[in-house]
Motif scaffolding. Structure first.
Motif, mmCIF file in Angstrom:
data_model
loop_
_atom_site.group_PDB
_atom_site.id
_atom_site.type_symbol
_atom_site.label_atom_id
_atom_site.label_comp_id
_atom_site.label_asym_id
_atom_site.label_seq_id
_atom_site.Cartn_x
_atom_site.Cartn_y
_atom_site.Cartn_z
ATOM 1 N N PHE A 1 7.631 3.722 2.049
ATOM 2 C CA PHE A 1 6.357 3.004 2.039
ATOM 3 C C PHE A 1 5.632 3.363 3.334
ATOM 4 N N ILE A 2 4.465 3.973 3.180
ATOM 5 C CA ILE A 2 3.686 4.376 4.350
ATOM 6 C C ILE A 2 2.756 3.225 4.703
ATOM 7 N N ALA A 3 3.032 2.596 5.842
ATOM 8 C CA ALA A 3 2.241 1.448 6.287
ATOM 9 C C ALA A 3 1.280 1.893 7.383
ATOM 10 N N ARG A 4 0.074 1.393 7.279
ATOM 11 C CA ARG A 4 -0.944 1.694 8.279
ATOM 12 C C ARG A 4 -1.684 0.398 8.562
ATOM 13 N N ASP A 5 -2.100 0.205 9.778
ATOM 14 C CA ASP A 5 -2.852 -0.993 10.151
ATOM 15 C C ASP A 5 -3.998 -1.167 9.156
ATOM 16 N N GLY A 6 -4.071 -2.336 8.540
ATOM 17 C CA GLY A 6 -5.092 -2.601 7.537
ATOM 18 C C GLY A 6 -6.501 -2.408 8.050
ATOM 19 N N ARG A 7 -6.723 -2.674 9.328
ATOM 20 C CA ARG A 7 -8.062 -2.475 9.893
ATOM 21 C C ARG A 7 -8.438 -1.002 9.850
ATOM 22 N N ASP A 8 -7.470 -0.141 10.158
ATOM 23 C CA ASP A 8 -7.727 1.300 10.092
ATOM 24 C C ASP A 8 -7.997 1.745 8.660
ATOM 25 N N SER B 1 3.091 -3.696 -3.381
ATOM 26 C CA SER B 1 4.124 -2.677 -3.141
ATOM 27 C C SER B 1 5.351 -3.272 -2.462
ATOM 28 N N LEU B 2 5.141 -4.078 -1.439
ATOM 29 C CA LEU B 2 6.283 -4.669 -0.728
ATOM 30 C C LEU B 2 7.074 -5.617 -1.627
ATOM 31 N N ASP B 3 6.380 -6.390 -2.463
ATOM 32 C CA ASP B 3 7.087 -7.280 -3.397
ATOM 33 C C ASP B 3 8.042 -6.482 -4.273
ATOM 34 N N TRP C 1 15.147 2.280 0.545
ATOM 35 C CA TRP C 1 13.752 2.431 0.924
ATOM 36 C C TRP C 1 13.564 2.155 2.408
ATOM 37 N N ARG C 2 12.498 2.690 2.916
ATOM 38 C CA ARG C 2 12.124 2.505 4.318
ATOM 39 C C ARG C 2 10.609 2.375 4.420
ATOM 40 N N ILE C 3 10.197 1.731 5.485
ATOM 41 C CA ILE C 3 8.774 1.675 5.840
ATOM 42 C C ILE C 3 8.575 2.622 7.007
ATOM 43 N N ILE C 4 7.522 3.403 6.938
ATOM 44 C CA ILE C 4 7.126 4.197 8.094
ATOM 45 C C ILE C 4 5.787 3.647 8.566
ATOM 46 N N ASN C 5 5.726 3.261 9.822
ATOM 47 C CA ASN C 5 4.553 2.630 10.392
ATOM 48 C C ASN C 5 3.682 3.699 11.044
ATOM 49 N N MET C 6 2.585 4.038 10.391
ATOM 50 C CA MET C 6 1.699 5.086 10.892
ATOM 51 C C MET C 6 0.973 4.678 12.172
ATOM 52 N N SER C 7 1.054 3.405 12.549
ATOM 53 C CA SER C 7 0.429 2.941 13.789
ATOM 54 C C SER C 7 1.430 2.879 14.931
ATOM 55 N N TRP D 1 -9.341 -10.814 8.816
ATOM 56 C CA TRP D 1 -8.166 -11.659 9.082
ATOM 57 C C TRP D 1 -7.995 -12.745 8.027
ATOM 58 N N LYS D 2 -9.100 -13.271 7.533
ATOM 59 C CA LYS D 2 -8.998 -14.303 6.485
ATOM 60 C C LYS D 2 -8.295 -13.735 5.250
ATOM 61 N N ILE D 3 -8.668 -12.531 4.859
ATOM 62 C CA ILE D 3 -8.143 -11.941 3.627
ATOM 63 C C ILE D 3 -6.819 -11.220 3.846
ATOM 64 N N CYS D 4 -6.676 -10.546 4.957
ATOM 65 C CA CYS D 4 -5.549 -9.626 5.150
ATOM 66 C C CYS D 4 -4.394 -10.167 5.982
ATOM 67 N N SER D 5 -4.501 -11.373 6.485
ATOM 68 C CA SER D 5 -3.402 -11.919 7.298
ATOM 69 C C SER D 5 -2.044 -11.877 6.595
ATOM 70 N N PRO D 6 -1.967 -12.195 5.292
ATOM 71 C CA PRO D 6 -0.637 -12.161 4.655
ATOM 72 C C PRO D 6 0.052 -10.797 4.772
ATOM 73 N N ALA D 7 -0.658 -9.734 4.466
ATOM 74 C CA ALA D 7 -0.037 -8.398 4.537
ATOM 75 C C ALA D 7 0.186 -7.963 5.975
ATOM 76 N N MET D 8 -0.750 -8.267 6.859
ATOM 77 C CA MET D 8 -0.576 -7.892 8.269
ATOM 78 C C MET D 8 0.662 -8.575 8.853
ATOM 79 N N ARG D 9 0.870 -9.857 8.504
ATOM 80 C CA ARG D 9 2.081 -10.561 8.977
ATOM 81 C C ARG D 9 3.345 -9.906 8.445
ATOM 82 N N ARG D 10 3.334 -9.566 7.166
ATOM 83 C CA ARG D 10 4.522 -8.938 6.563
ATOM 84 C C ARG D 10 4.871 -7.622 7.248
ATOM 85 N N LEU D 11 3.862 -6.899 7.679
ATOM 86 C CA LEU D 11 4.109 -5.615 8.326
ATOM 87 C C LEU D 11 4.390 -5.765 9.830
ATOM 88 N N GLY D 12 4.298 -6.990 10.309
ATOM 89 C CA GLY D 12 4.603 -7.234 11.720
ATOM 90 C C GLY D 12 3.441 -7.002 12.641
#
Length: 192
Positions: A14-21, A102-104, A114-120, A181-192
């Protein structure tokens, strides 16, 4: 994801990238290249000549890229407000939805598959090397990974030759950042 794992017994990344980016990039692809992110949005866009020509040449009903994007279903908290949301809010919803979706599903397969790769990550080259080892790729070197990371693959500049410096999320208004942040906080928290 579960079916891919069950059928192929594959290892998944799973390729994770900061949602803001990601959302910021979506704005640029919309405005500069395609003009077709959530075409039902009533908010006006400032489209480049290229993006206008793409949209004008592609009827909504033939725009499979856009109508294949998910929309909130009746159980989603954004279902009722979708039609009045800004394109930015829609893009935020898209990133949050796809990340959580995807994470669910990944969490339903064994954690050693599986692994997560954090592009940030500040240690991205090391993470890529580790993931390559995880999936059994050989022949990669840290020098090659670092070299590849310094190029812009599939960027607007690479596709068009336009090297215009584009704003990043650090230049968002307070309102746009609050919407994110209102909309994306759940996923941002899950990704740390």
């Amino acid at each position: 994801i579960e079916q891919l794992h069950d059928f192929f017994h594959s290892k998944l990344i799973f390729i994770a990238r900061d949602g803001r980016d990601v959302v910021n990039s979506m704005h640029h692809w919309h405005n500069d290249m395609f003009g077709n992110f959530y075409r039902e949005c009533k908010e006006a866009s400032t489209l480049s000549a290229r993006a206008k020509s793409v949209v004008n040449a592609l009827p909504v009903e033939a725009d499979s890229a856009d109508f294949s994007r998910p929309r909130p279903d009746k159980n989603d908290p954004y279902f009722e407000s979708w039609e009045s949301m800004s394109r930015h809010e829609m893009m935020c919803w898209y990133w949050n939805y796809c990340t959580n979706y995807s994470l669910d599903r990944l969490e339903k397969i064994p954690t050693d598959r599986w692994r997560i790769i954090n592009m940030s990550s500040p240690n991205l080259a090391s993470e890529i090397f580790s993931v390559a080892e995880f999936i059994g790729l050989t022949g990669l070197s840290m020098d090659k990974i670092c070299s590849d990371l310094s190029t812009k693959i599939n960027s607007i500049a690479q596709r068009t030759g336009d090297v215009t410096i584009r704003d990043d999320w650090h230049n968002w208004s307070d309102r746009r950042l609050a919407q994110f942040w209102k909309i994306c906080s759940p996923a941002m928290r899950r990704l740390g």
